[in-house]
Write a protein that holds these residues in place. Structure first.
Motif, PDB file in Angstrom:
ATOM      1  N   LEU C 133     -48.322  14.758 -27.749  1.00  0.00           N
ATOM      2  CA  LEU C 133     -48.745  15.497 -26.561  1.00  0.00           C
ATOM      3  C   LEU C 133     -48.054  15.006 -25.296  1.00  0.00           C
ATOM      4  CD1 LEU C 133     -52.566  16.017 -27.128  1.00  0.00           C
ATOM      5  CD2 LEU C 133     -50.683  17.613 -27.453  1.00  0.00           C
ATOM      6  N   HIS C 134     -47.678  13.726 -25.264  1.00  0.00           N
ATOM      7  CA  HIS C 134     -47.050  13.191 -24.060  1.00  0.00           C
ATOM      8  C   HIS C 134     -45.537  13.105 -24.192  1.00  0.00           C
ATOM      9  CE1 HIS C 134     -51.215  12.130 -23.415  1.00  0.00           C
ATOM     10  NE2 HIS C 134     -50.930  11.942 -22.141  1.00  0.00           N
ATOM     11  N   GLY C 135     -44.997  13.847 -25.147  1.00  0.00           N
ATOM     12  CA  GLY C 135     -43.557  13.754 -25.402  1.00  0.00           C
ATOM     13  C   GLY C 135     -42.707  14.115 -24.208  1.00  0.00           C
ATOM     14  N   HIS C 136     -43.207  14.988 -23.343  1.00  0.00           N
ATOM     15  CA  HIS C 136     -42.392  15.391 -22.199  1.00  0.00           C
ATOM     16  C   HIS C 136     -42.595  14.482 -20.996  1.00  0.00           C
ATOM     17  CE1 HIS C 136     -46.325  17.120 -21.880  1.00  0.00           C
ATOM     18  NE2 HIS C 136     -46.124  17.452 -20.633  1.00  0.00           N
ATOM     19  N   LEU C 137     -43.486  13.490 -21.130  1.00  0.00           N
ATOM     20  CA  LEU C 137     -43.755  12.597 -20.001  1.00  0.00           C
ATOM     21  C   LEU C 137     -43.259  11.184 -20.258  1.00  0.00           C
ATOM     22  CD1 LEU C 137     -47.413  13.720 -19.272  1.00  0.00           C
ATOM     23  CD2 LEU C 137     -45.319  14.482 -18.156  1.00  0.00           C
ATOM     24  N   GLY C 140     -40.992   9.356 -26.591  1.00  0.00           N
ATOM     25  CA  GLY C 140     -41.710   9.875 -27.754  1.00  0.00           C
ATOM     26  C   GLY C 140     -41.456  11.359 -27.859  1.00  0.00           C
ATOM     27  N   GLY C 141     -42.360  12.052 -28.497  1.00  0.00           N
ATOM     28  CA  GLY C 141     -42.178  13.482 -28.651  1.00  0.00           C
ATOM     29  C   GLY C 141     -42.544  13.925 -30.048  1.00  0.00           C
ATOM     30  N   GLY C 142     -42.199  15.154 -30.333  1.00  0.00           N
ATOM     31  CA  GLY C 142     -42.611  15.749 -31.598  1.00  0.00           C
ATOM     32  C   GLY C 142     -42.123  14.989 -32.813  1.00  0.00           C
ATOM     33  N   PHE C 143     -40.870  14.563 -32.800  1.00  0.00           N
ATOM     34  CA  PHE C 143     -40.339  13.909 -33.998  1.00  0.00           C
ATOM     35  C   PHE C 143     -41.008  12.560 -34.225  1.00  0.00           C
ATOM     36  CE2 PHE C 143     -36.986  16.944 -33.124  1.00  0.00           C
ATOM     37  CZ  PHE C 143     -36.764  17.450 -34.386  1.00  0.00           C
ATOM     38  N   GLN C 144     -41.046  11.763 -33.155  1.00  0.00           N
ATOM     39  CA  GLN C 144     -41.628  10.431 -33.310  1.00  0.00           C
ATOM     40  C   GLN C 144     -43.119  10.527 -33.634  1.00  0.00           C
ATOM     41  OE1 GLN C 144     -39.728  11.646 -30.959  1.00  0.00           O
ATOM     42  NE2 GLN C 144     -38.437  10.117 -29.966  1.00  0.00           N
ATOM     43  N   GLY C 145     -43.817  11.372 -32.881  1.00  0.00           N
ATOM     44  CA  GLY C 145     -45.254  11.513 -33.103  1.00  0.00           C
ATOM     45  C   GLY C 145     -45.559  12.065 -34.483  1.00  0.00           C
ATOM     46  N   GLY C 146     -44.729  13.004 -34.920  1.00  0.00           N
ATOM     47  CA  GLY C 146     -44.939  13.575 -36.243  1.00  0.00           C
ATOM     48  C   GLY C 146     -44.824  12.529 -37.333  1.00  0.00           C
ATOM     49  N   VAL C 147     -43.842  11.636 -37.186  1.00  0.00           N
ATOM     50  CA  VAL C 147     -43.705  10.578 -38.179  1.00  0.00           C
ATOM     51  C   VAL C 147     -44.926   9.676 -38.163  1.00  0.00           C
ATOM     52  CG1 VAL C 147     -42.326   8.587 -38.843  1.00  0.00           C
ATOM     53  CG2 VAL C 147     -41.202  10.661 -38.101  1.00  0.00           C
ATOM     54  N   LEU C 148     -45.418   9.377 -36.942  1.00  0.00           N
ATOM     55  CA  LEU C 148     -46.622   8.545 -36.841  1.00  0.00           C
ATOM     56  C   LEU C 148     -47.801   9.215 -37.534  1.00  0.00           C
ATOM     57  CD1 LEU C 148     -46.579   7.105 -33.235  1.00  0.00           C
ATOM     58  CD2 LEU C 148     -46.754   5.829 -35.359  1.00  0.00           C
ATOM     59  N   LEU C 149     -47.953  10.513 -37.327  1.00  0.00           N
ATOM     60  CA  LEU C 149     -49.053  11.243 -37.957  1.00  0.00           C
ATOM     61  C   LEU C 149     -48.962  11.140 -39.476  1.00  0.00           C
ATOM     62  CD1 LEU C 149     -49.242  14.474 -35.784  1.00  0.00           C
ATOM     63  CD2 LEU C 149     -51.008  12.762 -36.084  1.00  0.00           C
ATOM     64  N   ALA C 150     -47.742  11.307 -39.986  1.00  0.00           N
ATOM     65  CA  ALA C 150     -47.588  11.212 -41.435  1.00  0.00           C
ATOM     66  C   ALA C 150     -47.904   9.798 -41.907  1.00  0.00           C
ATOM     67  CB  ALA C 150     -46.172  11.611 -41.835  1.00  0.00           C
ATOM     68  N   THR C 151     -47.535   8.803 -41.074  1.00  0.00           N
ATOM     69  CA  THR C 151     -47.824   7.417 -41.447  1.00  0.00           C
ATOM     70  C   THR C 151     -49.317   7.193 -41.595  1.00  0.00           C
ATOM     71  OG1 THR C 151     -45.998   6.923 -39.989  1.00  0.00           O
ATOM     72  CG2 THR C 151     -47.175   5.057 -40.901  1.00  0.00           C
ATOM     73  N   PRO C 219     -44.390  21.081 -23.830  1.00  0.00           N
ATOM     74  CA  PRO C 219     -45.506  20.591 -24.666  1.00  0.00           C
ATOM     75  C   PRO C 219     -45.716  21.440 -25.909  1.00  0.00           C
ATOM     76  CG  PRO C 219     -46.163  20.732 -22.365  1.00  0.00           C
ATOM     77  CD  PRO C 219     -44.817  21.382 -22.467  1.00  0.00           C
ATOM     78  N   LEU C 220     -45.593  22.757 -25.770  1.00  0.00           N
ATOM     79  CA  LEU C 220     -45.769  23.633 -26.930  1.00  0.00           C
ATOM     80  C   LEU C 220     -44.743  23.343 -28.004  1.00  0.00           C
ATOM     81  CD1 LEU C 220     -46.567  27.231 -25.651  1.00  0.00           C
ATOM     82  CD2 LEU C 220     -47.947  25.743 -27.080  1.00  0.00           C
ATOM     83  N   LEU C 221     -43.488  23.218 -27.565  1.00  0.00           N
ATOM     84  CA  LEU C 221     -42.437  22.946 -28.542  1.00  0.00           C
ATOM     85  C   LEU C 221     -42.668  21.601 -29.205  1.00  0.00           C
ATOM     86  CD1 LEU C 221     -39.277  24.248 -26.667  1.00  0.00           C
ATOM     87  CD2 LEU C 221     -40.440  25.274 -28.588  1.00  0.00           C
ATOM     88  N   ASN C 222     -43.111  20.623 -28.418  1.00  0.00           N
ATOM     89  CA  ASN C 222     -43.420  19.315 -28.990  1.00  0.00           C
ATOM     90  C   ASN C 222     -44.488  19.428 -30.063  1.00  0.00           C
ATOM     91  OD1 ASN C 222     -41.973  17.027 -28.224  1.00  0.00           O
ATOM     92  ND2 ASN C 222     -42.732  17.226 -26.130  1.00  0.00           N
ATOM     93  N   ILE C 223     -45.491  20.273 -29.800  1.00  0.00           N
ATOM     94  CA  ILE C 223     -46.572  20.402 -30.780  1.00  0.00           C
ATOM     95  C   ILE C 223     -46.056  21.058 -32.062  1.00  0.00           C
ATOM     96  CG2 ILE C 223     -48.755  21.577 -31.248  1.00  0.00           C
ATOM     97  CD1 ILE C 223     -49.429  21.128 -28.291  1.00  0.00           C
ATOM     98  N   THR C 224     -45.246  22.114 -31.915  1.00  0.00           N
ATOM     99  CA  THR C 224     -44.727  22.741 -33.141  1.00  0.00           C
ATOM    100  C   THR C 224     -43.885  21.754 -33.930  1.00  0.00           C
ATOM    101  OG1 THR C 224     -42.797  23.609 -31.994  1.00  0.00           O
ATOM    102  CG2 THR C 224     -44.685  25.070 -32.180  1.00  0.00           C
TER     103      THR C 224
END
Lengths: 114, 602, 253
Positions: C133-137, C140-151, C219-224
């Protein structure tokens, strides 16, 4: 030492390629490919490096601060994703091949020749 | 509303949609229909774009990031007739491949269709983009989809080996591309091709500039299967399922060459010395064409034979491109179209063989396919077309390349190209003669070649006559190749494409300032001579007859010929060892040689 | 080639290649003195034009958003390819996992492992969501956060509950999420077209710099992307685990 980053780029590249050329184990080979790939991260980042530059985030920093090039960082990010996905596929090949032939050695069970 | 982004995003969106159809029962028909419709839609978009680009090159900035003060901050599609034409070719080949796989092909869940559409999207993006890094992204997307398709039949070790070799070599190639991008970025500060060209123009060619070009060229020439970077191709193309092979040999390899040409003309053409580059690329091209032609003759595995023929023809295309001349480029573009369609037809023909006999081994199938009359005749016609029989597209393309080569003083090139065409087409005709008509016996050279006996079944059941839907794309591709050779409009488009391709000033002005320069004047219609082409076709028939008939390879002279050729043949076979380690070794040697040549010369 | 023979051309080729590459690299502008036009062009325009403060995210999702579309689909293709390659073959059968050591009755995770897994799972999940969610601030961002979520879901496996993990990915929800994440990026790009703008134009309200809802579509693109990456890695991990744990080869006929 302005040559040092470039020397390390070449070293990583050569270590990786040497590993691929002589590898006797497919999983080792995939790791070597990743090592070679990391040389490109380093080259991209060092190409955009500015001495004394900060991260390219303009939140709460002095107005005229020097910042490193953000473009190469975005490119490196893409590069990392590409490397990770390709190695996932390669590992899948290695796994299935191991199941079929019982070996991880690319030189055993010689494939088609000629 | 511009159609520019649609070829890519339609295919990408449909790929995602098809993947979501996972749990639908009886989804097979739906998948076939949707993917065919997508390929059709993409072909129509490409057609429209080609039509529009003839009036003037289209530049499309994603996200409306137009150049700011002359500096391109965004990504642009630059659609000129060459890129739109190649995109159209790739869409047509995908259409043919999907038609072939209609219903009968053994599709695993939704993955086959998804991957084919992703592959289509990557081909489109790669052809249309005008941004270096975007090119790399689509290069990798193309790679990932292609590796997975190559390893489709996991029940055998051949596809897994082939896919592994393919993936490793292409990843190493991607590495080189990336190093080249980093160098070019450091030198010019931009990733847009036009910008990089503008930043380099007028500067002396230093070591960094030539190294950047060589790294980029090596990367894309690996995709283009040029000696000594070609080793992965026969391993991969010979084991991939038929529809994938159609796309691999028909367009993917050629797009590698296209990338080198594009990068050279837009970025490096005023900086690097054209004479030296011409000699270097000509040397590599001719060597590739010869090795590929000889290796094709030595195969008994039909798909491997066709794969080596692709290597050979890729070398010829590189030679045509390497003349660095507008007319030669026109010929090369025509040749890419003509060859891609014919090669696609040949691969579909082998797909029919797999459907009936689960084998593509020339020896095993000898005389067993007499009942496949239509396929046999079409396959032979395609084999003749491969040699450049008028009026197929291969004839005009190669004819123009040869005539330009003679005009430029490269007298040695036309006979060499004819020889390689005759070798590859002769090998194909030999195989066709044996398989479909039961001619001749096993010859001493191809018999010793490797053959993976049983092909994994690509299809469910395979009784009865060949399904019509498999023969339709075979016929259509041949008709399309005839169209490329006969229609004067195609030649005009190719001429316009080549003229636009080499006009770097107009390209830069259009992309960076948005000011269209006048279009290049159309060159007079070229009508290459037919005599040479007929002689080449006759030579191909002679090669086939040498292998099949009672000639020196059969009668008393046989032993002496065998002794004479055994050494070189063994050496060639040994070099194509199938070990990834050897491939990387040759890769590094080739790259080293190219770097050395470039840095000493430029 | 024998291994000795193999080394000789490799070393020779490498020496030539490395020498000339080093020469070329030394001819570049000196290290640490980046003077390109691209970086400054973005750093000076992203605030006025897009109210963005994180240049890398701005490049990834806005200036060069089309690259990221391709990148996302590279991952998508890798998942489709990976699942294709790791499918269960006819000669294989699924068995319940057995303990390899043989002297234990069933597989009982140690309490400490289980406890740590239970502790780490929600924490990592939250961190992943935060990073997306804070990828644009922030970095981090969608890729990094997504990997964390999978972890986070990997902790489920580590604490011994891999049945849950496999069951989760066997259902169609995860693969639907993955497809939705990939298609979502394409669709967000399409939003601009009816307005007569170019594909991927950032047309949502830009908000105030530094706010969670700012920088338009970022933010939307980060979420997708986050959705796609998290489910992609989940599918891949589960596919590999299933190969190792569940699928056994039947006796060869």
């Amino acid at each position: 030492m302005t040559v040092l980053p470039y020397l390390i780029v070449i070293e990583l590249l050569l270590v990786g390629l040497y590993g691929i050329a002589t590898s006797r184990n497919t999983i080792h080979l995939v790791s070597c490919l990743f090592v070679a790939q990391s040389s490109t991260y380093l080259l991209l980042l060092s190409v955009g490096y500015l001495r004394g530059g900060t991260a390219p985030i303009t939140d709460e920093i002095p107005a005229n601060a020097r910042m490193v090039d953000p473009v190469v960082q975005a490119l490196t990010l893409t590069d990392i994703v590409v490397g990770a996905t390709v190695s996932a596929l390669l590992l899948a090949f290695a796994l299935q091949r191991h199941k079929l032939t019982g070996t991880l050695d690319p030189r055993k069970e010689p494939p088609q020749r000629g | 509303m511009s159609l520019a982004p649609f070829p890519v995003i339609t295919a990408l969106f449909m790929a995602a949609l098809l993947a979501a159809l996972e749990q639908l029962s009886s989804r097979r028909r739906l998948l076939d229909v949707l993917s065919l419709a997508t390929a059709m839609a993409v072909a129509i978009f490409d057609w429209q774009l080609l039509d529009a680009s003839l009036a003037g090159t289209i530049v499309y900035w994603f996200g409306d990031w137009k150049p700011m003060g002359g500096f391109p901050v965004g990504i642009a599609f630059v659609i000129d007739p060459a890129s739109a034409g190649l995109a159209l070719l790739s869409a047509l080949l995908t259409l043919a491949a999907l038609l072939f796989s209609w219903h009968h092909f053994h599709a695993v869940r939704t993955y086959y269709h998804t991957l084919m559409l992703l592959f289509l999207a990557s081909l489109q993006g790669f052809a249309l983009t005008g941004d270096l890094f975007n090119m790399f992204v689509f290069f990798e997307l193309m790679g990932v989809a292609a590796y997975a398709l190559t390893g489709y039949k996991i029940e055998e070790s051949g596809p897994l080996e082939g896919a592994l070799n393919f993936a490793v070599m292409n990843s190493v190639a991607g590495l080189m591309v990336l190093l080249g991008i980093a160098l070019l970025y450091a030198l010019t500060g931009g990733l847009n091709l036009a910008w990089a060209g503008a930043a380099l123009s007028g500067k002396p060619a230093g070591t960094a500039v030539s190294a950047a070009f060589i790294l980029l060229a090596v990367g894309f020439l690996t995709k283009g299967a040029v000696l000594p970077f070609h080793f992965w191709l026969p391993d991969a193309h010979s084991v991939a399922p038929t529809p994938a092979s159609v796309l691999f040999s028909g367009i993917m390899v050629q797009l590698g060459l296209y990338a080198v040409a594009r990068i050279y003309w837009v970025v490096f053409s005023t900086t690097l010395d054209p004479d030296l580059l011409r000699q270097m690329l000509l040397g590599f091209g001719v060597a590739t064409a010869l090795v590929g032609g000889v290796m094709a003759c030595l195969q008994r595995h039909l798909k491997r034979l066709l794969a080596y023929s692709t290597v050979s023809h890729s070398g010829m295309m590189l030679a045509g491109m390497a003349l660095l001349d507008r007319r030669a480029l026109q010929g090369t573009l025509l040749y890419i179209a003509g060859h891609g369609l014919v090669k696609g037809a040949l691969f579909i023909g082998t797909g029919v063989l797999v459907y009936h006999h689960r084998s593509v081994d020339e020896k095993e199938l000898h005389g067993r396919c007499r009942h496949l009359r239509v396929t046999g005749v079409l396959f032979c016609v395609a084999g003749l077309a491969l040699s450049g029989l008028p009026p197929f597209g291969t004839w005009t393309g190669k004819g123009i390349i040869k005539e330009t080569a003679s005009d430029l003083g490269y007298q040695f090139l036309p006979p060499l190209l004819s020889l390689c065409s005759a070798l590859t087409a002769g090998a194909v005709l030999r195989a066709a003669g044996g398989i479909f008509f039961g001619l001749g016996h096993s010859d001493p050279f191809s018999s010793s070649a490797p053959a993976t006996g049983e092909e994994g079944s690509e299809t469910g059941h395979s009784r009865g006559p060949t399904p019509r839907i498999m023969l339709v794309p075979l016929g259509l591709l041949l008709v399309a190749s005839l169209g490329v050779g006969m229609l004067p409009q195609v030649q005009q488009v190719a001429d316009q494409a080549a003229g636009r391709f080499i006009d770097r000033a107009a390209y830069q002005a259009l992309v960076l300032q948005g000011t269209p320069l006048p279009l290049p004047r159309p060159a007079p219609q070229a009508r290459p001579g037919v005599t040479v082409s007929f002689v080449t076709t006759a030579a191909a028939l002679v090669v086939a007859a040498l292998f099949l008939g009672p000639g020196p390879l059969r009668g008393r002279g046989r032993e002496s010929v065998k002794v004479l050729l055994r050494g070189p043949v063994r050496l060639l076979r040994r070099v194509h060892s199938g070990y990834i380690g050897d491939y990387v070794t040759w890769f590094i040697c080739g790259t080293g040689i190219m770097m050395a040549l470039a840095q000493f010369w430029f | 080639m024998s291994s000795k023979l193999r080394h000789f051309p490799f070393v020779l080729g490498t020496l030539v290649f490395a020498g000339f590459l080093l020469r070329a690299l030394c001819a570049l502008p000196p290290f640490g003195e980046y003077r390109g036009a691209y970086g400054p062009a973005i750093l000076s325009t992203m605030e006025p034009l897009r109210h963005a403060q994180q240049a890398v995210a701005s490049i990834t999702f806005d200036y060069r958003g089309f690259d990221t579309l391709g990148e996302e689909f590279i991952l998508f293709a890798a998942v489709a390819g990976g699942l294709l390659l790791l499918r269960r073959q006819e000669s294989e059968a699924a068995h319940d996992p057995v303990d390899q050591s043989g002297d234990r009755g069933g597989i009982e995770p140690a309490p400490a492992v289980l406890g740590l897994g239970v502790l780490m799972f929600p924490f990592t999940l939250l961190l992943g969501i935060y990073v997306v969610l804070h990828g644009h601030l922030t970095p981090g961002g969608g890729f990094q956060g997504g990997v964390l979520l999978a972890t986070a879901f990997y902790y489920v496996y580590l604490s011994g509950e891999y049945h849950d993990l496999l069951g989760m990915s066997r259902g169609h929800i995860v693969s639907h999420l993955e497809a939705a994440g990939a298609a979502g990026y394409v669709i967000i790009g399409l939003l601009a077209l009816p307005a007569g703008l170019h594909y991927l134009h950032n047309l949502l309200p830009l908000g105030d710099k530094g706010n969670l809802l700012s920088a338009g579509t970022l933010p939307l693109l980060n979420i997708t992307v986050g959705t796609e990456v998290a489910s992609a890695f989940l599918l891949l991990i589960a596919a590999f685990l299933r190969q190792v744990l569940v699928i056994r080869r039947e006796k060869k006929p």
